[in-house]
Design a protein around this motif. Structure first.
Motif, PDB file in Angstrom:
ATOM      1  N   LEU A  35       1.254  -0.892   0.034  1.00 25.31           N
ATOM      2  CA  LEU A  35      -0.363  -0.296   0.051  1.00 25.31           C
ATOM      3  C   LEU A  35       0.750   1.046   0.061  1.00 25.31           C
ATOM      4  O   LEU A  35       0.581   2.441  -1.145  1.00 25.31           O
ATOM      5  N   ALA A  36       1.795   0.702   0.833  1.00 21.98           N
ATOM      6  CA  ALA A  36       2.989   2.698   0.317  1.00 21.98           C
ATOM      7  C   ALA A  36       3.070   2.468  -0.772  1.00 21.98           C
ATOM      8  O   ALA A  36       3.439   3.873  -0.924  1.00 21.98           O
ATOM      9  N   VAL A  41       3.819   5.926  -5.538  1.00 22.14           N
ATOM     10  CA  VAL A  41       4.172   5.795  -6.843  1.00 22.14           C
ATOM     11  C   VAL A  41       2.888   6.863  -7.224  1.00 22.14           C
ATOM     12  O   VAL A  41       3.076   8.191  -7.953  1.00 22.14           O
ATOM     13  N   VAL A  42       2.052   6.875  -7.194  1.00 26.89           N
ATOM     14  CA  VAL A  42       0.823   7.601  -7.707  1.00 26.89           C
ATOM     15  C   VAL A  42       1.256   9.343  -7.220  1.00 26.89           C
ATOM     16  O   VAL A  42       0.732   9.605  -7.738  1.00 26.89           O
ATOM     17  N   LEU A  43       1.663   9.118  -5.797  1.00 28.26           N
ATOM     18  CA  LEU A  43       1.246  10.667  -4.932  1.00 28.26           C
ATOM     19  C   LEU A  43       3.299  11.715  -5.370  1.00 28.26           C
ATOM     20  O   LEU A  43       2.979  12.688  -5.732  1.00 28.26           O
ATOM     21  N   ILE A  44       4.152  10.996  -5.699  1.00 25.51           N
ATOM     22  CA  ILE A  44       5.067  11.564  -6.037  1.00 25.51           C
ATOM     23  C   ILE A  44       4.761  12.211  -7.809  1.00 25.51           C
ATOM     24  O   ILE A  44       5.420  13.178  -8.139  1.00 25.51           O
ATOM     25  N   SER A  45       4.257  10.997  -8.270  1.00 24.24           N
ATOM     26  CA  SER A  45       4.271  11.071 -10.100  1.00 24.24           C
ATOM     27  C   SER A  45       2.943  12.972  -9.753  1.00 24.24           C
ATOM     28  O   SER A  45       3.398  13.443 -11.089  1.00 24.24           O
ATOM     29  N   ALA A  46       2.035  12.559  -9.513  1.00 26.73           N
ATOM     30  CA  ALA A  46       1.420  13.323  -8.898  1.00 26.73           C
ATOM     31  C   ALA A  46       2.272  15.139  -8.736  1.00 26.73           C
ATOM     32  O   ALA A  46       2.280  15.842  -9.284  1.00 26.73           O
ATOM     33  N   VAL A  48       5.434  15.478  -9.364  1.00 25.36           N
ATOM     34  CA  VAL A  48       5.789  16.259 -10.346  1.00 25.36           C
ATOM     35  C   VAL A  48       4.948  16.658 -11.339  1.00 25.36           C
ATOM     36  O   VAL A  48       5.631  17.374 -12.077  1.00 25.36           O
ATOM     37  N   ASP A  49       4.073  15.755 -11.695  1.00 23.38           N
ATOM     38  CA  ASP A  49       3.353  16.365 -12.677  1.00 23.38           C
ATOM     39  C   ASP A  49       2.549  18.380 -12.579  1.00 23.38           C
ATOM     40  O   ASP A  49       2.751  18.496 -12.783  1.00 23.38           O
ATOM     41  N   LEU A  50       2.064  18.174 -11.283  1.00 20.44           N
ATOM     42  CA  LEU A  50       2.200  19.621  -9.729  1.00 20.44           C
ATOM     43  C   LEU A  50       2.966  20.371 -10.981  1.00 20.44           C
ATOM     44  O   LEU A  50       2.851  21.701 -11.199  1.00 20.44           O
ATOM     45  N   ALA A  51       4.411  20.444 -10.393  1.00 25.24           N
ATOM     46  CA  ALA A  51       5.930  20.910 -10.267  1.00 25.24           C
ATOM     47  C   ALA A  51       5.858  21.360 -11.500  1.00 25.24           C
ATOM     48  O   ALA A  51       5.762  22.964 -12.128  1.00 25.24           O
ATOM     49  N   HIS A  52       5.829  20.205 -13.091  1.00 24.51           N
ATOM     50  CA  HIS A  52       6.293  20.814 -13.853  1.00 24.51           C
ATOM     51  C   HIS A  52       4.425  22.171 -14.866  1.00 24.51           C
ATOM     52  O   HIS A  52       4.996  22.957 -15.233  1.00 24.51           O
ATOM     53  N   ALA A  53       3.321  21.970 -14.181  1.00 19.05           N
ATOM     54  CA  ALA A  53       2.143  22.589 -14.055  1.00 19.05           C
ATOM     55  C   ALA A  53       2.444  24.082 -13.677  1.00 19.05           C
ATOM     56  O   ALA A  53       2.145  25.136 -14.287  1.00 19.05           O
ATOM     57  N   ARG A  54       2.971  24.176 -12.344  1.00 16.09           N
ATOM     58  CA  ARG A  54       3.087  25.432 -11.971  1.00 16.09           C
ATOM     59  C   ARG A  54       4.309  26.326 -12.026  1.00 16.09           C
ATOM     60  O   ARG A  54       3.828  26.983 -12.622  1.00 16.09           O
ATOM     61  N   TRP A  55       4.956  25.514 -13.076  1.00 17.63           N
ATOM     62  CA  TRP A  55       6.315  25.911 -14.021  1.00 17.63           C
ATOM     63  C   TRP A  55       6.040  26.194 -14.693  1.00 17.63           C
ATOM     64  O   TRP A  55       5.945  27.747 -15.536  1.00 17.63           O
ATOM     65  N   ALA A  56       5.064  25.902 -15.848  1.00 10.85           N
ATOM     66  CA  ALA A  56       4.427  26.240 -16.655  1.00 10.85           C
ATOM     67  C   ALA A  56       3.670  27.480 -16.882  1.00 10.85           C
ATOM     68  O   ALA A  56       3.149  28.663 -17.907  1.00 10.85           O
ATOM     69  N   ARG A  57       2.936  27.323 -16.070  1.00 10.81           N
ATOM     70  CA  ARG A  57       2.059  28.650 -15.410  1.00 10.81           C
ATOM     71  C   ARG A  57       2.810  30.027 -15.344  1.00 10.81           C
ATOM     72  O   ARG A  57       2.693  31.041 -15.603  1.00 10.81           O
ATOM     73  N   LEU A 141      13.341   7.191  -4.730  1.00  9.00           N
ATOM     74  CA  LEU A 141      12.203   6.706  -4.892  1.00  9.00           C
ATOM     75  C   LEU A 141      11.509   7.306  -6.718  1.00  9.00           C
ATOM     76  O   LEU A 141      10.506   7.151  -7.103  1.00  9.00           O
ATOM     77  N   GLU A 142      11.665   8.325  -6.287  1.00 19.88           N
ATOM     78  CA  GLU A 142      11.005   9.733  -7.089  1.00 19.88           C
ATOM     79  C   GLU A 142      11.679   9.416  -8.951  1.00 19.88           C
ATOM     80  O   GLU A 142      11.132   9.164  -9.959  1.00 19.88           O
ATOM     81  N   ARG A 143      12.956   9.235  -8.499  1.00 21.33           N
ATOM     82  CA  ARG A 143      13.492   8.520 -10.046  1.00 21.33           C
ATOM     83  C   ARG A 143      13.221   7.392 -10.217  1.00 21.33           C
ATOM     84  O   ARG A 143      12.414   6.957 -11.824  1.00 21.33           O
ATOM     85  N   LEU A 144      12.390   6.077  -9.613  1.00 20.86           N
ATOM     86  CA  LEU A 144      12.190   4.861 -10.090  1.00 20.86           C
ATOM     87  C   LEU A 144      10.326   5.466 -10.134  1.00 20.86           C
ATOM     88  O   LEU A 144       9.722   4.732 -10.628  1.00 20.86           O
TER      89      LEU A 144
END
Length: 176
Positions: A35-36, A41-46, A48-57, A141-144
Protein backbone atom coordinates in the motif's frame (compact mmCIF):
# COMPACT_ATOMS: atom_id res chain seq x y z
CA UNK A 1 -29.03 -25.80 30.29
CA UNK A 2 -25.68 -26.17 28.71
CA UNK A 3 -25.34 -27.67 25.32
CA UNK A 4 -23.32 -30.80 25.05
CA UNK A 5 -19.69 -30.44 24.08
CA UNK A 6 -18.93 -31.50 20.60
CA UNK A 7 -16.22 -31.00 17.98
CA UNK A 8 -17.27 -27.39 17.29
CA UNK A 9 -15.82 -26.18 20.59
CA UNK A 10 -12.45 -27.68 19.81
CA UNK A 11 -12.44 -26.03 16.37
CA UNK A 12 -13.25 -22.75 18.02
CA UNK A 13 -10.45 -23.12 20.54
CA UNK A 14 -7.98 -23.82 17.70
CA UNK A 15 -8.70 -20.43 16.14
CA UNK A 16 -8.03 -18.37 19.24
CA UNK A 17 -4.51 -18.17 20.57
CA UNK A 18 -3.58 -19.21 24.05
CA UNK A 19 -3.41 -16.40 26.55
CA UNK A 20 -6.20 -14.41 24.85
CA UNK A 21 -3.85 -12.19 22.73
CA UNK A 22 -4.06 -11.71 18.99
CA UNK A 23 -1.48 -13.27 16.70
CA UNK A 24 0.21 -10.89 14.28
CA UNK A 25 -0.31 -12.26 10.83
CA UNK A 26 2.85 -12.36 8.70
CA UNK A 27 0.93 -10.83 5.78
CA UNK A 28 0.49 -7.40 7.43
CA UNK A 29 4.02 -6.14 6.67
CA UNK A 30 3.59 -7.11 3.00
CA UNK A 31 0.18 -5.45 2.87
CA UNK A 32 1.49 -2.24 4.44
CA UNK A 33 4.58 -2.20 2.18
CA UNK A 34 2.46 -2.75 -0.93
CA UNK A 35 0.00 0.00 0.00
CA UNK A 36 2.82 2.42 0.83
CA UNK A 37 4.58 1.71 -2.47
CA UNK A 38 1.40 2.16 -4.52
CA UNK A 39 0.60 5.38 -2.66
CA UNK A 40 4.11 6.75 -3.16
CA UNK A 41 4.08 5.99 -6.90
CA UNK A 42 0.73 7.76 -7.31
CA UNK A 43 1.57 10.74 -5.10
CA UNK A 44 5.10 11.31 -6.40
CA UNK A 45 3.94 11.17 -10.02
CA UNK A 46 1.15 13.63 -9.23
CA UNK A 47 3.51 16.00 -7.43
CA UNK A 48 5.96 15.97 -10.36
CA UNK A 49 3.10 16.74 -12.75
CA UNK A 50 1.96 19.54 -10.44
CA UNK A 51 5.47 21.01 -10.32
CA UNK A 52 5.64 21.02 -14.13
CA UNK A 53 2.18 22.61 -14.37
CA UNK A 54 3.16 25.34 -11.89
CA UNK A 55 6.36 25.99 -13.83
CA UNK A 56 4.41 26.31 -17.09
CA UNK A 57 1.97 28.69 -15.38
CA UNK A 58 4.79 30.84 -13.96
CA UNK A 59 6.50 30.92 -17.34
CA UNK A 60 3.28 32.00 -19.05
CA UNK A 61 2.71 34.71 -16.45
CA UNK A 62 6.27 36.00 -16.93
CA UNK A 63 5.77 36.13 -20.70
CA UNK A 64 2.48 37.94 -20.20
CA UNK A 65 4.11 40.51 -17.89
CA UNK A 66 6.84 41.08 -20.47
CA UNK A 67 4.26 41.59 -23.22
CA UNK A 68 2.27 44.03 -21.06
CA UNK A 69 5.45 45.95 -20.25
CA UNK A 70 6.32 46.06 -23.95
CA UNK A 71 2.86 47.43 -24.83
CA UNK A 72 3.18 50.05 -22.08
CA UNK A 73 6.61 51.13 -23.43
CA UNK A 74 5.24 51.47 -26.95
CA UNK A 75 2.16 53.36 -25.69
CA UNK A 76 4.36 55.89 -23.84
CA UNK A 77 6.61 56.23 -26.90
CA UNK A 78 3.63 56.98 -29.17
CA UNK A 79 2.16 59.45 -26.63
CA UNK A 80 5.46 61.33 -26.43
CA UNK A 81 5.74 61.29 -30.23
CA UNK A 82 2.18 62.59 -30.71
CA UNK A 83 2.71 65.25 -28.02
CA UNK A 84 5.74 66.49 -29.95
CA UNK A 85 8.31 65.92 -27.21
CA UNK A 86 11.26 67.97 -28.42
CA UNK A 87 14.00 65.76 -26.94
CA UNK A 88 12.43 62.63 -28.43
CA UNK A 89 12.13 64.25 -31.87
CA UNK A 90 15.77 65.39 -31.74
CA UNK A 91 16.90 61.92 -30.71
CA UNK A 92 14.89 60.32 -33.52
CA UNK A 93 16.24 62.79 -36.06
CA UNK A 94 19.79 62.10 -34.92
CA UNK A 95 19.51 58.30 -34.80
CA UNK A 96 17.17 57.65 -37.74
CA UNK A 97 18.10 60.40 -40.18
CA UNK A 98 21.58 61.32 -39.02
CA UNK A 99 20.48 64.94 -38.58
CA UNK A 100 22.16 66.99 -35.87
CA UNK A 101 20.52 70.22 -34.71
CA UNK A 102 22.28 73.45 -35.66
CA UNK A 103 24.79 74.63 -33.14
CA UNK A 104 25.40 71.13 -31.75
CA UNK A 105 28.18 68.72 -32.59
CA UNK A 106 28.85 65.07 -31.88
CA UNK A 107 31.41 64.21 -29.31
CA UNK A 108 34.53 62.76 -30.88
CA UNK A 109 34.99 59.03 -30.22
CA UNK A 110 31.46 58.50 -28.91
CA UNK A 111 30.17 57.07 -32.19
CA UNK A 112 32.47 54.06 -31.89
CA UNK A 113 30.69 52.82 -28.76
CA UNK A 114 27.16 53.29 -30.09
CA UNK A 115 25.40 50.27 -31.60
CA UNK A 116 25.37 50.03 -35.39
CA UNK A 117 21.56 49.73 -35.48
CA UNK A 118 19.51 52.91 -35.69
CA UNK A 119 16.32 51.17 -34.58
CA UNK A 120 14.41 52.64 -31.64
CA UNK A 121 12.65 49.36 -30.96
CA UNK A 122 15.57 47.79 -29.09
CA UNK A 123 15.30 50.51 -26.44
CA UNK A 124 11.56 49.86 -26.07
CA UNK A 125 11.92 46.13 -25.49
CA UNK A 126 11.73 45.02 -21.84
CA UNK A 127 14.42 42.79 -20.42
CA UNK A 128 13.68 39.06 -20.68
CA UNK A 129 12.40 37.35 -17.57
CA UNK A 130 13.92 34.12 -16.36
CA UNK A 131 11.72 31.52 -14.72
CA UNK A 132 13.58 28.77 -12.87
CA UNK A 133 12.63 25.23 -13.86
CA UNK A 134 10.65 22.92 -11.62
CA UNK A 135 12.57 21.69 -8.59
CA UNK A 136 12.82 17.96 -8.08
CA UNK A 137 14.18 16.21 -5.01
CA UNK A 138 16.23 13.78 -7.05
CA UNK A 139 15.61 10.94 -4.60
CA UNK A 140 15.85 7.32 -5.68
CA UNK A 141 12.17 6.75 -4.97
CA UNK A 142 11.22 9.75 -7.12
CA UNK A 143 13.45 8.53 -9.95
CA UNK A 144 11.92 5.02 -9.74
CA UNK A 145 8.34 6.33 -9.46
CA UNK A 146 8.67 8.63 -12.48
CA UNK A 147 10.83 6.45 -14.72
CA UNK A 148 9.08 4.88 -17.68
CA UNK A 149 10.22 1.29 -17.11
CA UNK A 150 11.00 1.41 -13.40
CA UNK A 151 7.50 2.64 -12.57
CA UNK A 152 5.98 -0.52 -14.07
CA UNK A 153 8.32 -2.71 -12.03
CA UNK A 154 7.61 -0.73 -8.88
CA UNK A 155 3.85 -1.14 -9.35
CA UNK A 156 4.28 -4.86 -10.10
CA UNK A 157 6.33 -5.33 -6.93
CA UNK A 158 3.73 -3.45 -4.91
CA UNK A 159 0.96 -5.61 -6.38
CA UNK A 160 2.92 -8.73 -5.44
CA UNK A 161 3.32 -7.43 -1.88
CA UNK A 162 -0.43 -6.75 -1.73
CA UNK A 163 -1.15 -10.27 -2.97
CA UNK A 164 1.17 -11.81 -0.37
CA UNK A 165 -0.39 -9.66 2.31
CA UNK A 166 -3.92 -10.69 1.41
CA UNK A 167 -3.24 -14.43 1.23
CA UNK A 168 -4.72 -16.31 4.19
CA UNK A 169 -2.26 -17.43 6.81
CA UNK A 170 -1.42 -21.12 7.09
CA UNK A 171 -1.00 -21.15 10.89
CA UNK A 172 -3.55 -22.47 13.38
CA UNK A 173 -4.30 -25.83 11.70
CA UNK A 174 -1.97 -27.92 13.90
CA UNK A 175 -3.67 -30.15 16.50
CA UNK A 176 -2.43 -30.45 20.05
Amino acid sequence: MRPARNGSDTARSDRTPRGGGAILDAGWPFLIAGLATIASVVLISASVDLAHARWARDRSLAIERQRVERLENYRRFVERLEAGDRSLLQTLAATQLGMIPEGKTLLVGVDDTLPASASVFAALEPSPREVPGPRMTGSTLERLATGERSRVWLIAGAALCLLLGLLPSMGGSAKE
